[in-house]
Design a protein around this motif. Structure first.
Motif, short mmCIF file in Angstrom:
data_model
loop_
_atom_site.label_atom_id
_atom_site.label_comp_id
_atom_site.label_asym_id
_atom_site.label_seq_id
_atom_site.Cartn_x
_atom_site.Cartn_y
_atom_site.Cartn_z
N ASN A 13 2.10 11.17 -4.51
CA ASN A 13 1.11 10.29 -3.39
C ASN A 13 0.37 9.29 -4.01
N VAL A 34 2.60 1.92 10.24
CA VAL A 34 3.39 3.23 9.21
C VAL A 34 2.62 3.08 7.85
N GLU A 35 2.39 1.71 7.35
CA GLU A 35 2.40 1.68 5.97
C GLU A 35 0.60 2.26 5.68
N MET A 37 -1.08 3.60 8.21
CA MET A 37 -1.34 5.45 8.34
C MET A 37 -1.21 6.02 7.16
N ALA A 38 0.02 5.89 6.36
CA ALA A 38 0.33 6.44 5.36
C ALA A 38 -0.62 6.30 4.29
N GLN A 40 -3.89 5.72 5.24
CA GLN A 40 -5.07 6.06 5.45
C GLN A 40 -4.75 7.96 5.05
N TYR A 41 -3.59 8.46 5.39
CA TYR A 41 -3.28 9.90 5.11
C TYR A 41 -3.66 10.25 3.61
N ILE A 42 -3.09 9.27 2.92
CA ILE A 42 -3.09 9.83 1.17
C ILE A 42 -4.76 9.67 0.94
N GLN A 45 -6.90 12.70 1.40
CA GLN A 45 -6.85 13.91 0.93
C GLN A 45 -7.80 14.19 -0.18
#
Lengths: 128, 201
Positions: A13, A34-35, A37-38, A40-42, A45
């Motif tokens: 990640n 999608v980039e 969002m990815a 944001q997701y990482i 964490q």
């Protein structure tokens, strides 16, 4: 379309975070949904974004424990804070690592990978 | 969670984009064609890693666009079986849980893969894990740790299948549950799995 190499390598990640930042996913440029969002997701964490050098150091510290690539990847991605999480990631944990091994992994993670813990002192990782 | 895949493809660059450098023009087309799309039996393409080689640039008769043969690498979301992931609980239903990973929303945890014993509370419309006499509610938007059991890829329904499908067919999906080309089945039956707050400290 030809898939020349289906699996040219795994990417953890932190590395993906670098790639996405270069693509402007952090808001600095035009990136697709999608980039973003990815990214944001990482970022959400509890894992600190590491440079390639820090990542390599983390893997070197864990080298004596003979963990597989998948296990190392998951440790870098998940940053376990408790023994039960380490047991989830490492197969046959009791046999291969034992309690000291798990403690050592948690120490390495807390020192290098986990976020919001404040600067830890240089801990000497006990090698059994 | 993510792997890098090397792809070779014929990329068509429109005449108006030929003022850009080949790399930029080709990247823009790859973005549109690959990002946020599922490659069957591989995974969801998240972003472009790099462009390795661009060849060609030929213009064929009757078509003003230039065709480049491009080798490039993309980052694909493709967890391996048994991998542990953390997502957010999106919704609960009688059939199980739906977990979201921000960029990927089709993670299902069927009701038989929940911690033992778990019950569906009709009034709250949430799943509850009865552990040691305590009611651990699986509240929405909570971070949840799960293990990947399997990945299912479904092909896009063809027009013939759409025509022959009955009203309740899983093929075409509905507004509430649209068709998903890639579904990840997970389980949270084990120590350390489930809501992350259950295992803190």
């Amino acid at each position: 379309m030809k898939l020349l190499e289906v699996n040219a390598g795994t990417i953890c990640n932190s590395e993906l975070l670098h790639v996405l930042t270069e693509r402007g996913a952090d808001g600095s440029g035009k990136a697709t949904i999608v980039e973003r969002m990815a990214y944001q997701y990482i970022s959400s964490q509890p894992v600190q974004p590491l440079t390639p050098k820090q990542l390599q150091e983390f893997f070197d510290v864990l080298q004596p424990y003979n963990l597989s690539r998948g296990e190392l990847l998951q440790l870098a991605n998940l940053a376990p804070r408790s023994p039960v999480e380490v047991h989830l990631v490492v197969a046959d944990c009791d046999v291969r690592l034992g309690d000291e091994g798990v403690e050592a992994i948690l120490a390495a993670v807390a020192e290098r990978v986990a976020k919001e813990e404040g600067p830890e002192e240089e801990a000497v990782v006990a090698m059994s | 969670m993510f792997i890098i895949t090397k792809i070779e493809d014929q990329i068509r660059v429109l005449p108006q984009d030929l003022t850009k450098t080949p790399v930029d023009a080709v990247t823009a087309v790859i973005e549109q064609r690959f990002i946020d799309k599922v490659i069957p039996n591989l995974g969801l393409v998240v972003t472009i890693y790099d462009v390795l080689q661009i060849e060609g640039g030929f213009v064929y008769p009757n078509d003003g666009a230039a065709f480049f043969k491009v080798q490039f690498r993309v980052v694909v979301f493709r967890p391996f079986i048994g991998e542990i992931l953390v997502g957010k609980l999106k919704s609960c239903s009688r059939e199980g849980l739906r977990v979201s990973l921000d960029f990927f929303e089709d993670v299902l945890i069927p009701e038989h893969a929940l911690q033992d014993p778990s019950f569906y509370d009709d009034s709250e419309r949430l799943w509850v894990w009865k552990f040691d006499g305590n009611d651990m509610y699986m509240d929405l938007k909570e971070p949840i740790r799960f293990r990947v059991q399997s990945i299912k890829f479904s092909a896009q329904p063809t027009p013939l299948q759409l025509e022959n499908a009955t009203g309740d067919d899983k093929l075409i999906g509905t507004a509430a549950k649209p068709f998903s080309p890639m579904i990840i089945m997970g389980d949270i039956n084990g120590d350390g799995l489930g809501l992350t707050t259950w295992w803190l400290g």
